[in-house]
Motif scaffolding. Structure first.
Motif, PDB file in Angstrom:
ATOM      1  N   UNK A 109       5.603 -44.911 -33.663  1.00 45.68           N
ATOM      2  CA  UNK A 109       5.713 -44.621 -32.228  1.00 45.68           C
ATOM      3  C   UNK A 109       6.246 -43.208 -31.978  1.00 45.68           C
ATOM      4  N   UNK A 110       5.795 -42.255 -32.819  1.00 48.84           N
ATOM      5  CA  UNK A 110       6.161 -40.860 -32.621  1.00 48.84           C
ATOM      6  C   UNK A 110       7.544 -40.478 -33.108  1.00 48.84           C
ATOM      7  N   UNK A 111       8.303 -41.421 -33.664  1.00 46.53           N
ATOM      8  CA  UNK A 111       9.651 -41.151 -34.163  1.00 46.53           C
ATOM      9  C   UNK A 111       9.623 -41.041 -35.682  1.00 46.53           C
ATOM     10  N   UNK A 112      10.220 -39.986 -36.209  1.00 43.93           N
ATOM     11  CA  UNK A 112      10.296 -39.766 -37.654  1.00 43.93           C
ATOM     12  C   UNK A 112      11.575 -40.387 -38.202  1.00 43.93           C
ATOM     13  N   UNK A 113      11.408 -41.247 -39.202  1.00 41.23           N
ATOM     14  CA  UNK A 113      12.555 -41.898 -39.847  1.00 41.23           C
ATOM     15  C   UNK A 113      12.629 -41.466 -41.300  1.00 41.23           C
ATOM     16  N   UNK A 114      13.850 -41.186 -41.772  1.00 47.51           N
ATOM     17  CA  UNK A 114      14.063 -40.765 -43.150  1.00 47.51           C
ATOM     18  C   UNK A 114      14.720 -41.905 -43.916  1.00 47.51           C
ATOM     19  N   UNK A 115      14.158 -42.220 -45.079  1.00 42.34           N
ATOM     20  CA  UNK A 115      14.723 -43.249 -45.950  1.00 42.34           C
ATOM     21  C   UNK A 115      15.079 -42.609 -47.279  1.00 42.34           C
ATOM     22  N   UNK A 125      22.530 -32.387 -52.173  1.00 44.84           N
ATOM     23  CA  UNK A 125      23.537 -31.530 -51.547  1.00 44.84           C
ATOM     24  C   UNK A 125      22.933 -30.145 -51.300  1.00 44.84           C
ATOM     25  N   UNK A 126      23.047 -29.683 -50.084  1.00 47.60           N
ATOM     26  CA  UNK A 126      22.507 -28.380 -49.732  1.00 47.60           C
ATOM     27  C   UNK A 126      21.044 -28.394 -49.359  1.00 47.60           C
ATOM     28  N   UNK A 127      20.354 -29.535 -49.570  1.00 47.75           N
ATOM     29  CA  UNK A 127      18.923 -29.573 -49.232  1.00 47.75           C
ATOM     30  C   UNK A 127      18.702 -29.755 -47.736  1.00 47.75           C
ATOM     31  N   UNK A 128      19.496 -30.604 -47.122  1.00 40.96           N
ATOM     32  CA  UNK A 128      19.296 -30.834 -45.693  1.00 40.96           C
ATOM     33  C   UNK A 128      20.622 -31.183 -45.022  1.00 40.96           C
ATOM     34  N   UNK A 129      20.636 -30.988 -43.727  1.00 37.94           N
ATOM     35  CA  UNK A 129      21.779 -31.379 -42.912  1.00 37.94           C
ATOM     36  C   UNK A 129      21.240 -31.993 -41.635  1.00 37.94           C
ATOM     37  N   UNK A 130      21.552 -33.254 -41.398  1.00 37.94           N
ATOM     38  CA  UNK A 130      21.083 -33.900 -40.183  1.00 37.94           C
ATOM     39  C   UNK A 130      21.657 -33.218 -38.937  1.00 37.94           C
ATOM     40  N   UNK A 131      22.819 -32.590 -39.078  1.00 40.21           N
ATOM     41  CA  UNK A 131      23.415 -31.897 -37.938  1.00 40.21           C
ATOM     42  C   UNK A 131      22.523 -30.765 -37.447  1.00 40.21           C
ATOM     43  N   UNK A 132      21.791 -30.127 -38.391  1.00 44.58           N
ATOM     44  CA  UNK A 132      20.951 -28.991 -38.026  1.00 44.58           C
ATOM     45  C   UNK A 132      19.689 -29.410 -37.283  1.00 44.58           C
ATOM     46  N   UNK A 133      19.346 -30.696 -37.337  1.00 46.85           N
ATOM     47  CA  UNK A 133      18.180 -31.183 -36.576  1.00 46.85           C
ATOM     48  C   UNK A 133      18.601 -32.215 -35.534  1.00 46.85           C
ATOM     49  N   UNK A 134      19.889 -32.228 -35.204  1.00 47.25           N
ATOM     50  CA  UNK A 134      20.397 -33.205 -34.231  1.00 47.25           C
ATOM     51  C   UNK A 134      19.759 -33.025 -32.864  1.00 47.25           C
ATOM     52  N   UNK A 135      19.299 -31.797 -32.570  1.00 49.09           N
ATOM     53  CA  UNK A 135      18.692 -31.530 -31.266  1.00 49.09           C
ATOM     54  C   UNK A 135      17.246 -32.015 -31.190  1.00 49.09           C
ATOM     55  N   UNK A 136      16.670 -32.401 -32.336  1.00 49.12           N
ATOM     56  CA  UNK A 136      15.272 -32.853 -32.364  1.00 49.12           C
ATOM     57  C   UNK A 136      15.267 -34.349 -32.080  1.00 49.12           C
ATOM     58  N   UNK A 137      14.981 -34.708 -30.848  1.00 43.90           N
ATOM     59  CA  UNK A 137      15.095 -36.099 -30.422  1.00 43.90           C
ATOM     60  C   UNK A 137      14.114 -37.019 -31.141  1.00 43.90           C
ATOM     61  N   UNK A 138      13.028 -36.458 -31.667  1.00 40.98           N
ATOM     62  CA  UNK A 138      12.015 -37.280 -32.332  1.00 40.98           C
ATOM     63  C   UNK A 138      12.377 -37.602 -33.780  1.00 40.98           C
ATOM     64  N   UNK A 139      13.514 -37.115 -34.253  1.00 39.28           N
ATOM     65  CA  UNK A 139      13.996 -37.460 -35.595  1.00 39.28           C
ATOM     66  C   UNK A 139      15.132 -38.463 -35.468  1.00 39.28           C
ATOM     67  N   UNK A 140      14.963 -39.631 -36.065  1.00 35.54           N
ATOM     68  CA  UNK A 140      16.031 -40.633 -36.071  1.00 35.54           C
ATOM     69  C   UNK A 140      17.197 -40.098 -36.890  1.00 35.54           C
ATOM     70  N   UNK A 141      18.381 -40.055 -36.309  1.00 35.00           N
ATOM     71  CA  UNK A 141      19.537 -39.443 -36.964  1.00 35.00           C
ATOM     72  C   UNK A 141      20.188 -40.345 -38.010  1.00 35.00           C
TER      73      UNK A 141
END
Length: 274
Positions: A109-115, A125-141
């Motif tokens: 339904x247009x929402x990206x989920x990370x497993x 470590x160092x690969x990603x930070x959910x805080x840096x994409x917190x503004x992207x509403x289509x990414x499940x935090x």
């Protein structure tokens, strides 16, 4: 309407893996003047979007080698190319045999989920930070803890596996070669001891995503790249330009070779030739 489309790693990003201040300023100025610019990258939204945050891109971005697009104006993901059922079953078998689990991206339904499966924490470590994409509403935090076997309901568009030595990844790769998936196996060039496997549906290519963008009203497409996964990009564009550090294969397909990624080749070319 002309759209300029650049690969990221080895093309838009400099050798340290970032967009230089010079390229950022040139592209920002050009976009504010009205040019259309976007990217076509193998990167996931978790790593691509933060790297591009200083550039006011308004046109749809091609992510995960064409498995998914992100529209910065609509703030939504679209056109996911999901794994076929048989391919997902092959991935489950490969995980079980190799003892590897990784990061899987799925869209519903247009929402990206990370497993994120059971992995060595140090690898991420160092690969990603959910805080840096917190503004992207289509990414499940909220990151789920799930293996491929737990995601067999479908919707998986991309997978990333990492290890600090290649033994288990060799096994994983061997089981995925004939799975109906595109498998990119490489040693990470930005870190010392990290090997990676990225997978997406074989139906997902940068070229296919470019053709879908063309249908949205872009009349002329200009691509920039450096490697094998940019071949479909060049084939789908009206013009393709290889940076000086590109592979010989891509240079042979290019209309011309431009300055390298260390010399802000993409930004300089667009500024001079727009």
């Amino acid at each position: 309407m002309t759209l300029y489309i650049s690969d990221m790693d080895g093309t838009l990003l400099n050798p340290t893996g970032i967009v230089s201040e010079k390229s950022t300023k040139i592209l920002t100025d050009l976009i504010n003047q009205g040019i259309h610019f976007t990217v076509a990258t193998a990167r996931t939204p978790l790593s691509a979007l933060p790297l591009l945050s200083e550039i006011p891109i308004r046109d749809p971005m091609i992510l995960m080698n064409g498995a998914l697009c992100y529209d910065p104006e609509k703030k939504a993901f679209s056109e996911p190319i999901v794994f076929e059922k048989a391919s997902l079953e092959k991935l489950v078998e490969a995980e079980n045999t190799s003892g590897m689990e990784g990061m899987l991206f799925s869209v519903e339904d247009g929402i990206l989920t990370i497993s994120l499966g059971h992995v060595k924490d140090c690898m991420w470590k160092g690969y990603f930070s959910m805080e840096k994409v917190a503004h992207v509403q289509a990414i499940c935090q909220e990151i789920e803890n799930a293996s491929a076997a737990q995601l067999q309901h479908g919707g998986v568009v991309y997978g990333l596996y990492m290890d600090n030595e290649p033994t288990r990844l060799d096994v994983l790769y061997g089981h995925l070669k004939d799975s109906g998936l595109t498998v990119d196996y490489y040693k990470d060039k930005y870190t010392k001891n990290r090997w990676c496997i990225e997978i997406c549906s074989s139906a997902a290519t940068k070229g296919g995503a470019v053709e879908r963008l063309r249908q949205k009203g872009y009349s002329y497409l200009v691509g920039f790249g450096d490697s094998w996964n940019d071949v479909p990009l060049f084939q789908a564009c009206d013009e393709g330009y290889a940076v000086a550090n590109a592979s010989d294969e891509l240079k042979q397909l290019a209309a011309a070779v431009i300055l390298s990624n260390a010399e802000d080749g993409v930004a300089e070319f667009i500024k001079t030739n727009m």
